[in-house]
Design a protein around this motif. Structure first.
Motif, PDB file in Angstrom:
ATOM      1  N   MET A   1       0.643  -1.169  -0.128  1.00  0.00           N
ATOM      2  CA  MET A   1      -0.049   0.038  -0.090  1.00  0.00           C
ATOM      3  C   MET A   1       0.628   1.336  -0.057  1.00  0.00           C
ATOM      4  O   MET A   1       0.343   2.148   0.683  1.00  0.00           O
ATOM      5  CB  MET A   1      -1.002   0.219   1.197  1.00  0.00           C
TER       6      MET A   1
ATOM      7  N   PHE B   1       1.471   2.859  -2.372  1.00  0.00           N
ATOM      8  CA  PHE B   1       1.135   3.898  -3.441  1.00  0.00           C
ATOM      9  C   PHE B   1       0.249   5.091  -2.840  1.00  0.00           C
ATOM     10  O   PHE B   1       0.009   6.049  -3.457  1.00  0.00           O
ATOM     11  CB  PHE B   1       0.296   3.102  -4.537  1.00  0.00           C
ATOM     12  N   LEU B   2      -0.434   4.711  -1.646  1.00  0.00           N
ATOM     13  CA  LEU B   2      -1.119   5.559  -0.923  1.00  0.00           C
ATOM     14  C   LEU B   2      -0.191   6.928  -0.729  1.00  0.00           C
ATOM     15  O   LEU B   2      -0.797   8.194  -0.791  1.00  0.00           O
ATOM     16  CB  LEU B   2      -1.711   5.218   0.256  1.00  0.00           C
TER      17      LEU B   2
ATOM     18  N   PHE C   1      -0.633  11.415  -8.888  1.00  0.00           N
ATOM     19  CA  PHE C   1      -1.067  10.900 -10.169  1.00  0.00           C
ATOM     20  C   PHE C   1      -1.886  11.929 -10.962  1.00  0.00           C
ATOM     21  O   PHE C   1      -2.613  12.773 -10.360  1.00  0.00           O
ATOM     22  CB  PHE C   1      -2.015   9.479 -10.141  1.00  0.00           C
TER      23      PHE C   1
ATOM     24  N   ILE D   1      -9.375   4.992  -8.586  1.00  0.00           N
ATOM     25  CA  ILE D   1      -8.959   3.643  -8.532  1.00  0.00           C
ATOM     26  C   ILE D   1      -8.058   3.038  -7.234  1.00  0.00           C
ATOM     27  O   ILE D   1      -8.210   2.268  -6.543  1.00  0.00           O
ATOM     28  CB  ILE D   1      -8.441   3.058  -9.829  1.00  0.00           C
ATOM     29  N   LEU D   2      -7.095   3.871  -7.234  1.00  0.00           N
ATOM     30  CA  LEU D   2      -6.143   3.487  -6.030  1.00  0.00           C
ATOM     31  C   LEU D   2      -6.746   3.727  -4.783  1.00  0.00           C
ATOM     32  O   LEU D   2      -6.623   2.818  -3.939  1.00  0.00           O
ATOM     33  CB  LEU D   2      -4.627   4.545  -6.211  1.00  0.00           C
ATOM     34  N   SER D   3      -7.475   4.616  -4.669  1.00  0.00           N
ATOM     35  CA  SER D   3      -8.226   4.829  -3.306  1.00  0.00           C
ATOM     36  C   SER D   3      -9.342   3.690  -3.128  1.00  0.00           C
ATOM     37  O   SER D   3      -9.300   3.258  -1.848  1.00  0.00           O
ATOM     38  CB  SER D   3      -8.996   6.265  -3.363  1.00  0.00           C
TER      39      SER D   3
ATOM     40  N   GLN E   1      -9.169   0.809  -4.484  1.00  0.00           N
ATOM     41  CA  GLN E   1      -8.341  -0.449  -4.227  1.00  0.00           C
ATOM     42  C   GLN E   1      -8.004  -0.513  -2.539  1.00  0.00           C
ATOM     43  O   GLN E   1      -7.904  -1.439  -1.984  1.00  0.00           O
ATOM     44  CB  GLN E   1      -7.399  -0.654  -5.056  1.00  0.00           C
ATOM     45  N   SER E   2      -7.344   0.576  -2.174  1.00  0.00           N
ATOM     46  CA  SER E   2      -7.033   0.714  -0.878  1.00  0.00           C
ATOM     47  C   SER E   2      -7.866   0.476   0.337  1.00  0.00           C
ATOM     48  O   SER E   2      -7.803  -0.300   1.104  1.00  0.00           O
ATOM     49  CB  SER E   2      -6.411   2.081  -0.585  1.00  0.00           C
TER      50      SER E   2
ATOM     51  N   SER F   1      -0.461   8.973  -4.021  1.00  0.00           N
ATOM     52  CA  SER F   1      -1.727   8.582  -4.603  1.00  0.00           C
ATOM     53  C   SER F   1      -1.984  10.207  -4.962  1.00  0.00           C
ATOM     54  O   SER F   1      -2.732  10.409  -6.315  1.00  0.00           O
ATOM     55  CB  SER F   1      -2.769   8.124  -3.946  1.00  0.00           C
TER      56      SER F   1
ATOM     57  N   VAL G   1      -7.235   7.628 -11.988  1.00  0.00           N
ATOM     58  CA  VAL G   1      -6.111   6.576 -11.169  1.00  0.00           C
ATOM     59  C   VAL G   1      -6.280   6.919  -9.832  1.00  0.00           C
ATOM     60  O   VAL G   1      -6.153   5.891  -9.058  1.00  0.00           O
ATOM     61  CB  VAL G   1      -4.850   7.006 -11.854  1.00  0.00           C
ATOM     62  N   ARG G   2      -6.457   8.112  -9.365  1.00  0.00           N
ATOM     63  CA  ARG G   2      -6.499   8.438  -7.941  1.00  0.00           C
ATOM     64  C   ARG G   2      -7.757   7.566  -7.353  1.00  0.00           C
ATOM     65  O   ARG G   2      -7.591   7.054  -6.220  1.00  0.00           O
ATOM     66  CB  ARG G   2      -6.543   9.888  -7.666  1.00  0.00           C
TER      67      ARG G   2
END
Length: 52
Positions: free
Chosen positions: A1, A3-4, A10, A18-20, A22-23, A7, A15-16
């Protein structure tokens, strides 16, 4: 994690988001796994001496 941490760097909101998302899912999964293990007696966060 990791990438947080980055984040907000990006370029696109997609993309932000998606990552949020997934987190958040990863945190929920970790909680479910902990609760399962704790309820089965496999993991005792409060008394490490009781761990199997």
């Amino acid at each position: 994690m990791y990438f947080l941490k980055y984040s907000s760097e990006f370029a696109t909101p997609e993309v932000r988001n998606i990552l949020s998302t997934q987190s958040s899912k990863a945190v929920v999964l970790q909680e479910r796994l902990f609760n399962y293990m704790s309820n089965k007696g496999f993991y005792s966060a409060y008394d490490p001496a009781q761990q199997n």
